[in-house]
Design a protein around this motif. Structure first.
Motif, short mmCIF file in Angstrom:
data_model
loop_
_atom_site.label_atom_id
_atom_site.label_comp_id
_atom_site.label_asym_id
_atom_site.label_seq_id
_atom_site.Cartn_x
_atom_site.Cartn_y
_atom_site.Cartn_z
N THR A 44 -1.71 -5.54 -2.30
CA THR A 44 -0.58 -5.65 -1.36
C THR A 44 -0.40 -4.32 -0.66
N VAL A 45 -0.23 -4.35 0.66
CA VAL A 45 -0.06 -3.14 1.46
C VAL A 45 1.29 -3.20 2.15
N THR A 46 2.08 -2.13 1.99
CA THR A 46 3.35 -2.02 2.70
C THR A 46 3.41 -0.66 3.40
N HIS A 47 4.15 -0.62 4.50
CA HIS A 47 4.27 0.61 5.30
C HIS A 47 5.73 0.96 5.50
N ASP A 48 6.01 2.25 5.65
CA ASP A 48 7.31 2.70 6.14
C ASP A 48 7.06 3.92 7.01
N ASP A 49 8.12 4.63 7.38
CA ASP A 49 7.99 5.76 8.31
C ASP A 49 7.12 6.89 7.77
N LYS A 50 7.18 7.11 6.46
CA LYS A 50 6.55 8.29 5.89
C LYS A 50 5.30 8.02 5.07
N SER A 51 5.08 6.76 4.66
CA SER A 51 3.95 6.51 3.76
C SER A 51 3.45 5.07 3.86
N THR A 52 2.29 4.86 3.28
CA THR A 52 1.70 3.54 3.09
C THR A 52 1.55 3.35 1.60
N THR A 53 1.94 2.18 1.09
CA THR A 53 1.85 1.91 -0.34
C THR A 53 0.86 0.77 -0.57
N LEU A 54 -0.10 1.02 -1.45
CA LEU A 54 -1.07 0.01 -1.85
C LEU A 54 -0.81 -0.34 -3.30
N GLN A 55 -0.69 -1.63 -3.60
CA GLN A 55 -0.56 -2.08 -4.99
C GLN A 55 -1.77 -2.94 -5.27
N LEU A 56 -2.53 -2.54 -6.27
CA LEU A 56 -3.80 -3.19 -6.59
C LEU A 56 -3.82 -3.57 -8.05
N ASP A 57 -4.17 -4.80 -8.35
CA ASP A 57 -4.28 -5.26 -9.73
C ASP A 57 -5.62 -4.81 -10.30
N LEU A 106 -0.37 4.03 -12.58
CA LEU A 106 -0.92 2.83 -13.21
C LEU A 106 0.04 2.37 -14.28
N GLU A 107 0.54 1.14 -14.10
CA GLU A 107 1.50 0.60 -15.05
C GLU A 107 1.25 -0.90 -15.22
N ASN A 108 1.00 -1.31 -16.47
CA ASN A 108 0.79 -2.73 -16.80
C ASN A 108 -0.29 -3.39 -15.96
N GLY A 109 -1.39 -2.68 -15.73
CA GLY A 109 -2.51 -3.24 -14.99
C GLY A 109 -2.37 -3.24 -13.49
N VAL A 110 -1.31 -2.60 -12.96
CA VAL A 110 -1.10 -2.52 -11.52
C VAL A 110 -1.15 -1.06 -11.09
N LEU A 111 -2.08 -0.74 -10.21
CA LEU A 111 -2.20 0.61 -9.66
C LEU A 111 -1.41 0.66 -8.37
N THR A 112 -0.47 1.60 -8.29
CA THR A 112 0.34 1.79 -7.09
C THR A 112 -0.02 3.13 -6.47
N LEU A 113 -0.59 3.09 -5.27
CA LEU A 113 -0.92 4.30 -4.53
C LEU A 113 0.11 4.47 -3.42
N THR A 114 0.84 5.57 -3.45
CA THR A 114 1.79 5.90 -2.38
C THR A 114 1.15 7.02 -1.58
N LEU A 115 0.68 6.68 -0.40
CA LEU A 115 -0.09 7.60 0.44
C LEU A 115 0.80 8.13 1.56
N ALA A 116 1.17 9.41 1.45
CA ALA A 116 2.05 10.03 2.45
C ALA A 116 1.27 10.31 3.72
N ARG A 117 1.92 10.06 4.84
CA ARG A 117 1.29 10.35 6.12
C ARG A 117 1.33 11.85 6.38
N LEU A 118 0.24 12.37 6.91
CA LEU A 118 0.16 13.79 7.24
C LEU A 118 0.91 14.04 8.53
#
Length: 130
Positions: A44-57, A106-118
């Motif tokens: 799952t990919v979500t975006h906001d003003d400052k970052s992009t978040t990827l949640q991967l099982d 990484l929590e309970n088999g879900v990797l959450t990457l919060t990628l801050a925009r440069l």
């Protein structure tokens, strides 16, 4: 007709275990088409003003079995050799990623990457008029 995988809980359990939910999301993602905006199989990919978040099982993998690298606007994820399952994914974002401000959890088999925009550095120079 495609049947969705179901994980059954024991009769004595009142709530599903988080690991069971992660595995069920992973299995359901394998059957879904990537027609939903922001979602691909197991991601799952979500975006906001400052970052992009990827949640991967990534059920069955531990923190030390994952390698994440960031170069410019590309983030790469892969499992190490000898891990119980192999994962190799890459994403290219529209803007460069600030690796120092980004996080991975990484929590309970879900990797959450919060990628801050440069944030682009201001390269303007003011000249003094003589």
């Amino acid at each position: 007709m495609i049947f969705a995988p179901v994980i059954r809980r024991a009769a004595y359990a009142n709530a599903p275990r988080p690991a069971d939910l992660a595995l069920q999301r992973f299995l359901m993602g394998a059957l879904e088409t990537p027609a939903r905006a922001g979602t691909t199989a197991g991601c799952t990919v979500t975006h906001d003003d400052k970052s992009t978040t990827l949640q991967l099982d990534v059920p069955g993998l531990a923190r030390d079995q994952l390698q994440i690298s960031i170069e410019g606007n590309v983030v790469k994820l892969q499992s190490v050799e000898g891990a119980p399952r192999q994962v190799q994914r890459a994403w290219e974002l529209a803007e460069d990623i600030d690796a120092a401000a980004s996080t991975a959890k990484l929590e309970n088999g879900v990797l959450t990457l919060t990628l801050a925009r440069l944030v682009p550095a201001d390269k303007s120079v003011q000249l003094v008029v003589h």
